[in-house]
Design an enzyme around this catalytic site. Structure first.
Site, PDB file in Angstrom:
ATOM      1  N   ASP A 125       0.831  -1.199   0.000  1.00  0.00           N
ATOM      2  CA  ASP A 125       0.000   0.000   0.000  1.00  0.00           C
ATOM      3  C   ASP A 125       0.868   1.251   0.000  1.00  0.00           C
ATOM      4  O   ASP A 125       1.956   1.261   0.571  1.00  0.00           O
ATOM      5  CB  ASP A 125      -0.904  -0.016   1.239  1.00  0.00           C
ATOM      6  CG  ASP A 125      -2.069   0.944   1.124  1.00  0.00           C
ATOM      7  OD1 ASP A 125      -2.352   1.404  -0.005  1.00  0.00           O
ATOM      8  OD2 ASP A 125      -2.692   1.239   2.146  1.00  0.00           O
ATOM      9  N   ASN A 148     -10.524  -3.020  -6.204  1.00  0.00           N
ATOM     10  CA  ASN A 148      -9.776  -1.981  -6.919  1.00  0.00           C
ATOM     11  C   ASN A 148     -10.402  -1.583  -8.250  1.00  0.00           C
ATOM     12  O   ASN A 148     -10.007  -0.564  -8.843  1.00  0.00           O
ATOM     13  CB  ASN A 148      -8.327  -2.419  -7.146  1.00  0.00           C
ATOM     14  CG  ASN A 148      -7.475  -2.380  -5.905  1.00  0.00           C
ATOM     15  OD1 ASN A 148      -6.468  -3.066  -5.803  1.00  0.00           O
ATOM     16  ND2 ASN A 148      -7.874  -1.587  -4.906  1.00  0.00           N
TER      17      ASN A 148
END
Length: 238
Positions: free
Chosen positions: A16, A64
């Site tokens: 991330d 996503n």
């Protein structure tokens, strides 16, 4: 199981912070994703020296797809570019590559590249690199349950034989050991639907470092902290 202090054999990473890393530098988010892809290469190469046999990285989640069309399209191009550019190096460095996740939604050209890289490295005996692409833990469990239900309906599996040991055989990760350590970069402290079943007894490490800054040195520091943990798996210390 008894209490153990050891080096993690299987490390899973939620990579991330690529977008924020790029924005801090006044660059578009995809610039950060490209930097993050280069970092994956370095971390994979560091694994043998750090004693890590299995590395699983979260590249693209089932959630996503909610990102902008431009970012998703850019990521898909990046995945194809990564496979084309790194396939030979991964093979020559004895890395075994696998992909987990639902491939149905991915474009055929990308799936062909994924299949080809898996086949190309199938007999490699070094680091086991697993890339989670269009992956979600809940989605994986649901797909596993459908496969299990099909086997029951076909008479291949007795419902009474379904246990916490038989169910994992239907997961994407059925050939992998469960992760010992799950790392999330960028300062976020959540698991984001990653390896929900497999991480039941994993240790977690949430660090502030953004993924493109996650160097092999930082990796080694996290692994050293893992070695100080007392993993009892529900048992009482002696």
């Amino acid at each position: 199981m008894t209490s153990t202090k050891s080096q993690p054999r299987h490390v899973a990473i939620i990579m991330d912070g690529n977008g924020r890393w790029a924005q801090l530098r006044g660059r578009p988010r995809l610039f950060g994703h490209h930097a993050g892809a280069r970092r994956v290469k370095e971390i994979v190469r560091a694994c043998p020296g750090l004693g890590v046999d299995y590395l699983t990285v979260f590249a693209f989640s089932t959630e996503n797809w909610k990102r902008t069309q431009a970012e998703v399209a850019g990521l898909m191009r990046l995945f194809k570019r990564y496979i084309r550019r790194e396939a030979t190096s991964l093979f020559e460095e004895n890395v075994r590559v696998r992909f987990i996740g639902d491939r149905v939604k991915l474009e055929p050209a990308l799936v062909d590249l994924m299949d080809g890289l898996e086949l190309m490295t199938a007999h490699n005996t070094g680091t086991n690199l697993t890339i989670a692409l269009n992956y979600g833990g809940r989605d994986e469990v649901a797909r596993a349950a459908r496969r299990l239900a099909h086997d029951v309906a076909m008479g291949k599996l007795d419902p009474r034989a379904i246990t916490d040991e038989t169910f994992p055989r239907y997961l994407d990760t059925h050939v992998l050991p469960d992760p010992d350590l799950v790392i999330r970069t960028s300062g976020e402290a959540r698991i984001s639907n990653f390896l929900l079943w497999q991480s039941a007894y994993a240790e977690y490490e949430f660090i502030d470092t953004l993924w493109p800054d996650f160097t092999p040195e930082v990796f080694a520091e996290v692994l050293a902290r893992f070695g100080l943990r007392d993993r009892r798996f529900g048992a009482v210390p002696a």
